[in-house]
Each structure stands twice: as C-alpha cells, then as structure tokens.
Design a protein around this motif. Structure first.
Motif, PDB file in Angstrom:
ATOM      1  N   ASP A  55     -24.677 -42.559   1.119  1.00  4.37           N
ATOM      2  CA  ASP A  55     -23.767 -42.204   0.021  1.00  4.37           C
ATOM      3  C   ASP A  55     -24.443 -41.239  -0.948  1.00  4.37           C
ATOM      4  O   ASP A  55     -23.848 -40.255  -1.382  1.00  4.37           O
ATOM      5  CB  ASP A  55     -23.325 -43.460  -0.747  1.00  4.37           C
ATOM      6  CG  ASP A  55     -22.390 -44.341   0.055  1.00  4.37           C
ATOM      7  OD1 ASP A  55     -21.519 -43.801   0.764  1.00  4.37           O
ATOM      8  OD2 ASP A  55     -22.542 -45.570  -0.022  1.00  4.37           O
ATOM      9  N   ARG A  56     -25.710 -41.526  -1.279  1.00  2.70           N
ATOM     10  CA  ARG A  56     -26.444 -40.657  -2.203  1.00  2.70           C
ATOM     11  C   ARG A  56     -26.618 -39.258  -1.616  1.00  2.70           C
ATOM     12  O   ARG A  56     -26.395 -38.257  -2.286  1.00  2.70           O
ATOM     13  CB  ARG A  56     -27.819 -41.261  -2.516  1.00  2.70           C
ATOM     14  CG  ARG A  56     -28.565 -40.516  -3.623  1.00  2.70           C
ATOM     15  CD  ARG A  56     -30.023 -40.910  -3.713  1.00  2.70           C
ATOM     16  NE  ARG A  56     -30.803 -40.527  -2.540  1.00  2.70           N
ATOM     17  CZ  ARG A  56     -31.181 -39.276  -2.253  1.00  2.70           C
ATOM     18  NH1 ARG A  56     -30.821 -38.270  -3.016  1.00  2.70           N
ATOM     19  NH2 ARG A  56     -31.897 -39.027  -1.181  1.00  2.70           N
ATOM     20  N   ILE A  57     -26.968 -39.187  -0.351  1.00  5.17           N
ATOM     21  CA  ILE A  57     -27.173 -37.896   0.315  1.00  5.17           C
ATOM     22  C   ILE A  57     -25.873 -37.104   0.359  1.00  5.17           C
ATOM     23  O   ILE A  57     -25.837 -35.913   0.035  1.00  5.17           O
ATOM     24  CB  ILE A  57     -27.744 -38.117   1.737  1.00  5.17           C
ATOM     25  CG1 ILE A  57     -29.175 -38.653   1.632  1.00  5.17           C
ATOM     26  CG2 ILE A  57     -27.686 -36.840   2.559  1.00  5.17           C
ATOM     27  CD1 ILE A  57     -29.727 -39.195   2.942  1.00  5.17           C
ATOM     28  N   VAL A  58     -24.796 -37.767   0.754  1.00  4.74           N
ATOM     29  CA  VAL A  58     -23.500 -37.085   0.862  1.00  4.74           C
ATOM     30  C   VAL A  58     -23.022 -36.614  -0.512  1.00  4.74           C
ATOM     31  O   VAL A  58     -22.517 -35.494  -0.657  1.00  4.74           O
ATOM     32  CB  VAL A  58     -22.454 -37.985   1.565  1.00  4.74           C
ATOM     33  CG1 VAL A  58     -21.048 -37.418   1.434  1.00  4.74           C
ATOM     34  CG2 VAL A  58     -22.832 -38.171   3.030  1.00  4.74           C
ATOM     35  N   ARG A  59     -23.187 -37.451  -1.532  1.00  2.68           N
ATOM     36  CA  ARG A  59     -22.816 -37.025  -2.901  1.00  2.68           C
ATOM     37  C   ARG A  59     -23.565 -35.753  -3.296  1.00  2.68           C
ATOM     38  O   ARG A  59     -22.982 -34.817  -3.845  1.00  2.68           O
ATOM     39  CB  ARG A  59     -23.131 -38.134  -3.907  1.00  2.68           C
ATOM     40  CG  ARG A  59     -21.964 -39.018  -4.249  1.00  2.68           C
ATOM     41  CD  ARG A  59     -22.216 -39.883  -5.496  1.00  2.68           C
ATOM     42  NE  ARG A  59     -23.521 -40.516  -5.579  1.00  2.68           N
ATOM     43  CZ  ARG A  59     -23.834 -41.669  -4.998  1.00  2.68           C
ATOM     44  NH1 ARG A  59     -22.928 -42.328  -4.275  1.00  2.68           N
ATOM     45  NH2 ARG A  59     -25.044 -42.174  -5.124  1.00  2.68           N
ATOM     46  N   SER A  60     -24.851 -35.720  -2.988  1.00  2.00           N
ATOM     47  CA  SER A  60     -25.649 -34.537  -3.329  1.00  2.00           C
ATOM     48  C   SER A  60     -25.167 -33.308  -2.576  1.00  2.00           C
ATOM     49  O   SER A  60     -25.053 -32.219  -3.150  1.00  2.00           O
ATOM     50  CB  SER A  60     -27.131 -34.789  -3.020  1.00  2.00           C
ATOM     51  OG  SER A  60     -27.637 -35.829  -3.810  1.00  2.00           O
ATOM     52  N   TRP A  61     -24.882 -33.472  -1.297  1.00  2.00           N
ATOM     53  CA  TRP A  61     -24.385 -32.345  -0.523  1.00  2.00           C
ATOM     54  C   TRP A  61     -23.026 -31.868  -1.021  1.00  2.00           C
ATOM     55  O   TRP A  61     -22.767 -30.661  -1.104  1.00  2.00           O
ATOM     56  CB  TRP A  61     -24.303 -32.697   0.962  1.00  2.00           C
ATOM     57  CG  TRP A  61     -25.588 -32.457   1.700  1.00  2.00           C
ATOM     58  CD1 TRP A  61     -26.335 -33.386   2.345  1.00  2.00           C
ATOM     59  CD2 TRP A  61     -26.256 -31.219   1.862  1.00  2.00           C
ATOM     60  NE1 TRP A  61     -27.437 -32.799   2.890  1.00  2.00           N
ATOM     61  CE2 TRP A  61     -27.420 -31.457   2.616  1.00  2.00           C
ATOM     62  CE3 TRP A  61     -25.995 -29.910   1.445  1.00  2.00           C
ATOM     63  CZ2 TRP A  61     -28.311 -30.460   2.968  1.00  2.00           C
ATOM     64  CZ3 TRP A  61     -26.903 -28.906   1.795  1.00  2.00           C
ATOM     65  CH2 TRP A  61     -28.037 -29.181   2.540  1.00  2.00           C
ATOM     66  N   LYS A  62     -22.169 -32.803  -1.337  1.00  2.00           N
ATOM     67  CA  LYS A  62     -20.836 -32.415  -1.847  1.00  2.00           C
ATOM     68  C   LYS A  62     -20.957 -31.623  -3.136  1.00  2.00           C
ATOM     69  O   LYS A  62     -20.192 -30.695  -3.380  1.00  2.00           O
ATOM     70  CB  LYS A  62     -19.967 -33.655  -2.047  1.00  2.00           C
ATOM     71  CG  LYS A  62     -19.418 -34.229  -0.762  1.00  2.00           C
ATOM     72  CD  LYS A  62     -18.562 -35.460  -1.046  1.00  2.00           C
ATOM     73  CE  LYS A  62     -17.938 -35.994   0.213  1.00  2.00           C
ATOM     74  NZ  LYS A  62     -17.127 -37.201  -0.028  1.00  2.00           N
ATOM     75  N   ARG A  63     -21.912 -32.021  -3.963  1.00  2.00           N
ATOM     76  CA  ARG A  63     -22.140 -31.300  -5.214  1.00  2.00           C
ATOM     77  C   ARG A  63     -22.628 -29.877  -4.917  1.00  2.00           C
ATOM     78  O   ARG A  63     -22.179 -28.911  -5.516  1.00  2.00           O
ATOM     79  CB  ARG A  63     -23.180 -32.042  -6.066  1.00  2.00           C
ATOM     80  CG  ARG A  63     -23.435 -31.406  -7.427  1.00  2.00           C
ATOM     81  CD  ARG A  63     -24.593 -32.055  -8.164  1.00  2.00           C
ATOM     82  NE  ARG A  63     -25.843 -31.814  -7.457  1.00  2.00           N
ATOM     83  CZ  ARG A  63     -26.659 -32.741  -6.958  1.00  2.00           C
ATOM     84  NH1 ARG A  63     -26.374 -34.024  -7.105  1.00  2.00           N
ATOM     85  NH2 ARG A  63     -27.761 -32.420  -6.322  1.00  2.00           N
ATOM     86  N   GLU A  64     -23.534 -29.754  -3.967  1.00  2.00           N
ATOM     87  CA  GLU A  64     -24.135 -28.458  -3.658  1.00  2.00           C
ATOM     88  C   GLU A  64     -23.266 -27.589  -2.752  1.00  2.00           C
ATOM     89  O   GLU A  64     -23.314 -26.369  -2.847  1.00  2.00           O
ATOM     90  CB  GLU A  64     -25.510 -28.660  -3.004  1.00  2.00           C
ATOM     91  CG  GLU A  64     -26.524 -29.298  -3.918  1.00  2.00           C
ATOM     92  CD  GLU A  64     -26.804 -28.469  -5.156  1.00  2.00           C
ATOM     93  OE1 GLU A  64     -26.978 -27.234  -5.031  1.00  2.00           O
ATOM     94  OE2 GLU A  64     -26.818 -29.057  -6.258  1.00  2.00           O
ATOM     95  N   ARG A  65     -22.498 -28.234  -1.883  1.00  2.00           N
ATOM     96  CA  ARG A  65     -21.651 -27.487  -0.932  1.00  2.00           C
ATOM     97  C   ARG A  65     -20.254 -28.095  -0.881  1.00  2.00           C
ATOM     98  O   ARG A  65     -19.855 -28.692   0.117  1.00  2.00           O
ATOM     99  CB  ARG A  65     -22.269 -27.523   0.466  1.00  2.00           C
ATOM    100  CG  ARG A  65     -23.547 -26.732   0.670  1.00  2.00           C
ATOM    101  CD  ARG A  65     -23.387 -25.211   0.544  1.00  2.00           C
ATOM    102  NE  ARG A  65     -22.309 -24.666   1.333  1.00  2.00           N
ATOM    103  CZ  ARG A  65     -22.426 -24.223   2.598  1.00  2.00           C
ATOM    104  NH1 ARG A  65     -23.595 -24.279   3.197  1.00  2.00           N
ATOM    105  NH2 ARG A  65     -21.389 -23.727   3.229  1.00  2.00           N
ATOM    106  N   PRO A  66     -19.469 -27.948  -1.947  1.00  2.00           N
ATOM    107  CA  PRO A  66     -18.130 -28.540  -1.982  1.00  2.00           C
ATOM    108  C   PRO A  66     -17.178 -27.937  -0.950  1.00  2.00           C
ATOM    109  O   PRO A  66     -16.103 -28.486  -0.698  1.00  2.00           O
ATOM    110  CB  PRO A  66     -17.659 -28.279  -3.413  1.00  2.00           C
ATOM    111  CG  PRO A  66     -18.485 -27.143  -3.893  1.00  2.00           C
ATOM    112  CD  PRO A  66     -19.796 -27.228  -3.167  1.00  2.00           C
ATOM    113  N   ASP A  67     -17.578 -26.850  -0.325  1.00  2.00           N
ATOM    114  CA  ASP A  67     -16.738 -26.175   0.665  1.00  2.00           C
ATOM    115  C   ASP A  67     -16.783 -26.857   2.040  1.00  2.00           C
ATOM    116  O   ASP A  67     -15.994 -26.523   2.919  1.00  2.00           O
ATOM    117  CB  ASP A  67     -17.170 -24.716   0.816  1.00  2.00           C
ATOM    118  CG  ASP A  67     -18.648 -24.574   1.182  1.00  2.00           C
ATOM    119  OD1 ASP A  67     -19.493 -25.219   0.516  1.00  2.00           O
ATOM    120  OD2 ASP A  67     -18.946 -23.817   2.121  1.00  2.00           O
TER     121      ASP A  67
END
Length: 170
Positions: A9-21
């Motif tokens: 969850d933490r990793i995915v949240r970070s990725w979503k923040r950095e790459r919302p596309d």
C-alpha cells in the motif's frame, strides 16, 4: 487484528503520487504475490532443512512419493516432473544414491532401462518434510477462512493457467 495497510500500500501510494498517469492495480496484486512467494520460500527452506533435505532433494523424493508404492520412476519421468536437464537429473540421482535416499534398479519391463526407487530413509525424510511444509503453509494462511482460501486458490489457478498459456504462445 491485521493492519489495514501493508508495505505494498505504501509503495503504490508513492507511485500514484509520482505517476498519477499509470494504473498501479497490477502492482497491488503481483507485488503481494511476490512478497508472499519470498515468505513461502523461507518456510519451505526451513521445513526442508529441519528434515535434512535440500529443496532439490525434496523435489525428486516428492515426485517418487506421489507415485505411491513402490515409489519408483524412470529418470525420464523424473525429468518431466522436476523440469531440470538430463545432466542435472543424473547428478541429483547420483547424490541421492550416495546419501542413501534412493537406489537405482533395473527396469523389469526394459532390460536397458533404469528405475529410481526411494529407500526407507528417503520415505521417512520426505514424509517429515511434507508434514512440516503443510503445517508451515497452514500458518501462513491462518488469517483466511477456508472459503477465502478456496476462492484465492481458484483465482490463482485461473491466473496461473492464463499466464502459462500466454507464455507458451510467445
């Protein structure tokens, strides 16, 4: 009670923040599968170690054990079940013979053929290992009900079949 969030969850949240596309839903599933695979690998190694077996020894002995008495297969049949090269299988059989876990017998149906047969020592070790492995895996799944385990198994089976089919067509 289990935490509501995990490392994925933490990793995915970070990725979503950095790459919302991007759609990270595959990571939510397969990153967890990968992490669980590492835990399962540790549990397997521990179960085999406590039974004084290497993983490859368990693979060969388990193939023989699943055949039922008299626990024997041809080297070719062992190759198919363990997915190793013939040279690797020959070395493995040699080492298992040296360790007193299998013997080679002449195939009564083929004078030139050989059968690999598990010894009593091999049977004792593989039975101890599978008991320890099943117990360890049950602990890993303890937070899921039987019906949840069944649904998960069905979903993973379907995914596994689809992935193997895709891989074979590439």
């Amino acid at each position: 009670m289990a935490p509501e969030n995990d490392e994925v969850d933490r990793i995915v949240r970070s990725w979503k923040r950095e790459r919302p596309d991007l759609d990270f839903s595959p990571l939510e599933v397969l990153s967890r599968v990968g992490r669980l695979a590492k835990l399962l690998d540790r549990a397997r190694k521990d179960a085999f170690h406590k039974s004084k077996l290497e993983s490859w020894e368990f693979d060969v002995l388990a193939a023989l054990r699943r055949e039922g008495a008299p626990y024997q297969l041809s080297p070719k049949a062992l190759l198919k079940q363990t997915l190793v090269s013939s040279g690797t299988m020959t070395n493995r059989i040699d080492r298992l013979v040296e360790n007193g876990l299998v013997i080679r017998r002449e195939d009564p149906n083929d004078g030139r053929g050989v059968l690999v047969e598990m010894t009593t020592a091999g049977l004792t070790r593989v039975d101890a290992a599978i008991t320890r492995l099943v117990d360890a895996e049950a602990l890993l799944l303890a937070s899921l009900s039987r019906s949840e385990q069944h649904r998960l198994a069905e979903s993973l089976r379907r995914l596994s079949i689809d992935v193997v089919e895709q891989d074979s067509t590439d």
